[in-house]
Design a protein around this motif. Sequence first.
Motif, PDB file in Angstrom:
ATOM      1  N   UNK A 150       6.260  -2.498  -8.985  1.00  0.00           N
ATOM      2  CA  UNK A 150       5.195  -1.661  -9.535  1.00  0.00           C
ATOM      3  C   UNK A 150       5.510  -1.366 -11.000  1.00  0.00           C
ATOM      4  N   UNK A 151       4.565  -1.664 -11.887  1.00  0.00           N
ATOM      5  CA  UNK A 151       4.774  -1.463 -13.313  1.00  0.00           C
ATOM      6  C   UNK A 151       4.405  -0.064 -13.763  1.00  0.00           C
ATOM      7  N   UNK A 152       4.584   0.180 -15.066  1.00  0.00           N
ATOM      8  CA  UNK A 152       4.286   1.482 -15.656  1.00  0.00           C
ATOM      9  C   UNK A 152       2.838   1.509 -16.123  1.00  0.00           C
ATOM     10  N   UNK A 183      -3.361   6.734 -20.698  1.00  0.00           N
ATOM     11  CA  UNK A 183      -4.707   6.499 -21.238  1.00  0.00           C
ATOM     12  C   UNK A 183      -5.478   5.534 -20.346  1.00  0.00           C
ATOM     13  N   UNK A 184      -4.801   4.458 -19.894  1.00  0.00           N
ATOM     14  CA  UNK A 184      -5.465   3.501 -19.019  1.00  0.00           C
ATOM     15  C   UNK A 184      -5.784   4.126 -17.668  1.00  0.00           C
ATOM     16  N   UNK A 185      -4.877   4.935 -17.156  1.00  0.00           N
ATOM     17  CA  UNK A 185      -5.112   5.611 -15.878  1.00  0.00           C
ATOM     18  C   UNK A 185      -6.326   6.526 -15.959  1.00  0.00           C
ATOM     19  N   UNK A 192       0.828  -1.205   0.000  1.00  0.00           N
ATOM     20  CA  UNK A 192       0.000   0.000   0.000  1.00  0.00           C
ATOM     21  C   UNK A 192       0.861   1.253   0.000  1.00  0.00           C
ATOM     22  N   UNK A 193       1.905   1.290   0.829  1.00  0.00           N
ATOM     23  CA  UNK A 193       2.755   2.477   0.868  1.00  0.00           C
ATOM     24  C   UNK A 193       3.456   2.686  -0.467  1.00  0.00           C
ATOM     25  N   UNK A 194       3.894   1.592  -1.112  1.00  0.00           N
ATOM     26  CA  UNK A 194       4.529   1.740  -2.424  1.00  0.00           C
ATOM     27  C   UNK A 194       3.514   2.201  -3.480  1.00  0.00           C
ATOM     28  N   UNK A 195       2.306   1.669  -3.397  1.00  0.00           N
ATOM     29  CA  UNK A 195       1.271   2.083  -4.342  1.00  0.00           C
ATOM     30  C   UNK A 195       0.963   3.565  -4.207  1.00  0.00           C
ATOM     31  N   UNK A 196       0.870   4.039  -2.967  1.00  0.00           N
ATOM     32  CA  UNK A 196       0.536   5.439  -2.739  1.00  0.00           C
ATOM     33  C   UNK A 196       1.680   6.361  -3.145  1.00  0.00           C
ATOM     34  N   UNK A 197       2.923   5.899  -2.954  1.00  0.00           N
ATOM     35  CA  UNK A 197       4.060   6.730  -3.327  1.00  0.00           C
ATOM     36  C   UNK A 197       4.203   6.859  -4.841  1.00  0.00           C
ATOM     37  N   UNK A 198       3.932   5.771  -5.557  1.00  0.00           N
ATOM     38  CA  UNK A 198       4.144   5.758  -6.994  1.00  0.00           C
ATOM     39  C   UNK A 198       2.900   6.129  -7.790  1.00  0.00           C
ATOM     40  N   UNK A 199       1.729   6.047  -7.190  1.00  0.00           N
ATOM     41  CA  UNK A 199       0.486   6.397  -7.876  1.00  0.00           C
ATOM     42  C   UNK A 199      -0.191   7.528  -7.111  1.00  0.00           C
ATOM     43  N   UNK A 203      -9.826   3.448  -4.296  1.00  0.00           N
ATOM     44  CA  UNK A 203      -8.558   2.754  -4.070  1.00  0.00           C
ATOM     45  C   UNK A 203      -8.557   1.394  -4.770  1.00  0.00           C
ATOM     46  N   UNK A 204      -9.691   0.688  -4.721  1.00  0.00           N
ATOM     47  CA  UNK A 204      -9.767  -0.621  -5.366  1.00  0.00           C
ATOM     48  C   UNK A 204      -9.594  -0.508  -6.874  1.00  0.00           C
ATOM     49  N   UNK A 205     -10.157   0.524  -7.475  1.00  0.00           N
ATOM     50  CA  UNK A 205     -10.008   0.698  -8.924  1.00  0.00           C
ATOM     51  C   UNK A 205      -8.558   1.007  -9.293  1.00  0.00           C
ATOM     52  N   UNK A 206      -7.894   1.832  -8.491  1.00  0.00           N
ATOM     53  CA  UNK A 206      -6.483   2.116  -8.770  1.00  0.00           C
ATOM     54  C   UNK A 206      -5.628   0.867  -8.536  1.00  0.00           C
ATOM     55  N   UNK A 207      -6.004   0.045  -7.566  1.00  0.00           N
ATOM     56  CA  UNK A 207      -5.283  -1.198  -7.330  1.00  0.00           C
ATOM     57  C   UNK A 207      -5.435  -2.142  -8.521  1.00  0.00           C
ATOM     58  N   UNK A 208      -6.635  -2.184  -9.099  1.00  0.00           N
ATOM     59  CA  UNK A 208      -6.858  -3.015 -10.286  1.00  0.00           C
ATOM     60  C   UNK A 208      -5.972  -2.564 -11.438  1.00  0.00           C
ATOM     61  N   UNK A 209      -5.885  -1.259 -11.631  1.00  0.00           N
ATOM     62  CA  UNK A 209      -5.036  -0.734 -12.701  1.00  0.00           C
ATOM     63  C   UNK A 209      -3.567  -1.064 -12.450  1.00  0.00           C
TER      64      UNK A 209
END
Length: 814
Positions: A323-325, A329-331, A186-193, A307-313
Amino acid sequence: MAPPAKAADKVQTQPSTTSVIEEEAQKNTKAALRRLEAVEAEAALREELVQEDDSKVDFVLLRRLYEDARAKGASRWILKSAEDRLGKWDQLQEFLREKHKGIPTWRVVNPDGHVNIRSSTTVTASVMGRKEQGAIVRGYPDGDWIRLDEEHNPQGFMLTKKPDGTVLVEPYDGQAKDEDIRPSWLSRLLKLDRLCREGFTFLRPEFHHHELMVENMDSIGQRVLEIGQSLYKNGTMPCNPLWEIEESPEFVESLSYWEEAIDAACAEEFDVLVQKAASLAHEGYIQMGNLAPRLASLRWNCCLTWIASRSTAAMEVSTGGCFGTLKPARSKEICHDTKHQIFELLRPLTKEYPVMAIFDHDLVGHGVWHDSKREPLPKRAHDHWYRRCMEFDITKLCHQACQVPPEDMNASAATLVMVQPYLTPDWVLSPYEAPRHILEKHDWYCDAIEAEIDDLHTKAWVNGLVVHIERAPEFQHDFDDPEVRAKVERGEDLGKGLQEDNLPGSIHGSVALLYATMLAVDEVQHLHIYPGILEIESFFETLLRYGPPLLSLSLEGSGDSLTEELISQIKLAGAKLTILNLSDCKLCDDHIETLVEMLEHLPNLKHIDLSHNELNEQAALDIITTMCDRRIDVPSIRFDGNPIDGAEDFRDEVGLALARRGQQVVAGGELVLHMENNMIRWYPAPREGQLAERFRSDNFPKMIALKDIRVIANKASRSLDEYERNNPAAQSSGGREWLARKREANQRVLDSPLLMLYRRELQARVREKEEQEARKESLEATASKAFNREEANLTQEMRDAAAALRTAEGPPQA
């Protein structure tokens, strides 16, 4: 006939020219697409490698880009550059791990919850983050503080215990394992997204999306859990007197899944848990009955849905802990679909008849009609606080939904449809515009005015519009009305008219929630509150608590309306407050302690106006000394208009207090005391060459060593001589004139009385030193002569003694 058949079969098995071309084209297309992907990956990797400063490089992102580029077949030289960069980084990390072995380990045990991470060892220093209860950190003890290790923690300091002895952080037995302090997914997701953090704004009506962009991502998951638990138990508005908890097993189970997701270490595990939490949050919202618990559940639902939708992406381009790129457009597509889901939840809410009846009541509308009857106002909504809390919660939720991207969807946002008289179009308005219309309907004052520039040389400059608010004037009865005149004739009390306590136009503290919504929607940063509105119970506290963070707050002219309780509530204006105007508020020595305690909670305050109050010399000095003792650094304080006698003595006392404070500052700046207009200012000197340095207007002598003046003047003289020798322009007429002027000015400095005095002082010191050396040489010569004389006398005495001894013994016998 058989051979022709075989020939036909043979012809059919041969591929046609068209199919071969199509296959070749497909192969070329696929190859081109692969090459294009490789070029894109190579460009992203090259952009990250351009940064030469390792402190500014995100090596987690660099490693991910490297793996992506290698998988897509990027050129070898760019991969080799990335491998070299990552190899050096890995060596450095290994060195740091070896270096940091044995660093003391600590655990947060604050009984009240988290412990702040501050930029220095003072409780007034800026907060850089925080660690929750039970968190493991590494750092070195520094008195009552811990200097955190930079490898696993944000750089900063943590207090170990309070002045009353309460332990906040205690030593932890043994070494802390890397797994204990490794950041979760979660912390990595929030830092990068960054867009993932937008979902947290839905949790509270007073939250603003730009505030959560700077949160500590390592602890925000736990904070979200605490807020979710508070939503379930206490609702969104603590000031709601009619709140009743509504049991929801789905809500509770959603919280438990989120608590598990916080500690998930990989993308797959986190996504499974957060999807379950979001699904249960939606079920909990659907099954809620009462409006207040439904709104609390809806906020939790919106947050987890985002948050769930961003996690799916993120899952689509990530694996394990990498964490990928995520393509733009998808975002954008994910944000669009999620915002559509949130709008689908809000639109039915604003069309519910009880909700429309609440807004219609305060707007003094024409009622909410359905099935040939008028919808009554809900029983709970007869309470002012309940009704305004529901309006505030709904309007802020609709506004927060419009704030998240993409903004081009806001045209489909939820609306309120208010019924109008027959043959008149219905009134369609956005929910977050309703508070402004309610205030205007009941004559509450609110106006945006340009900041005044009078006495700007002593006041802080406010850049932007200042919003002025005041209570509604007393109701004026229409004495042309026969009923009113009849009451007057009978001697009856006319009452408050439309401002009676049970009417929507009554003077009530809950109106602060309407102002808070309006200020947040208009993004107001500068506010002037008039004294009449301060007299309304709970208005000031509610406005500051639920309104937007302010940059400047003016309570000028409040007089007796500004009580000690209200002074202590000013800290609710937010840590961003830089200008505070308390002029003409009848402040005296009784308010000093409350005033200073309030200032402790405003770390970014730059100017406080205490002019035209009742602060005598001792009271003003107590304010300065107390602020210095508690290390409350406010660059500018205004005292003019107060009964301060003896400005010179006051200036000297303040200078001593500031000097003592300056001794506590490591590498502190220049100490400045300026008494024009009774103003006291103290701030670090700007660096040489900066715009601030050139615009300084302090009219006081600067202290500098005479030796430095002489060295600078001699250096300037040598520079002019070198310029004359090496620059052809110096031989021109203009160059000679310029050199003559510069040398004349430089000579005036060298011939100045101060430097002459300095030369005489040097010469006197040289003569004194020579005299001392001469006296020393003379003393040494005298001592040497005396020593030689004594030595000669001693030698003669020894010779005489030897001769006498020989005489006494007689001549030697044969």
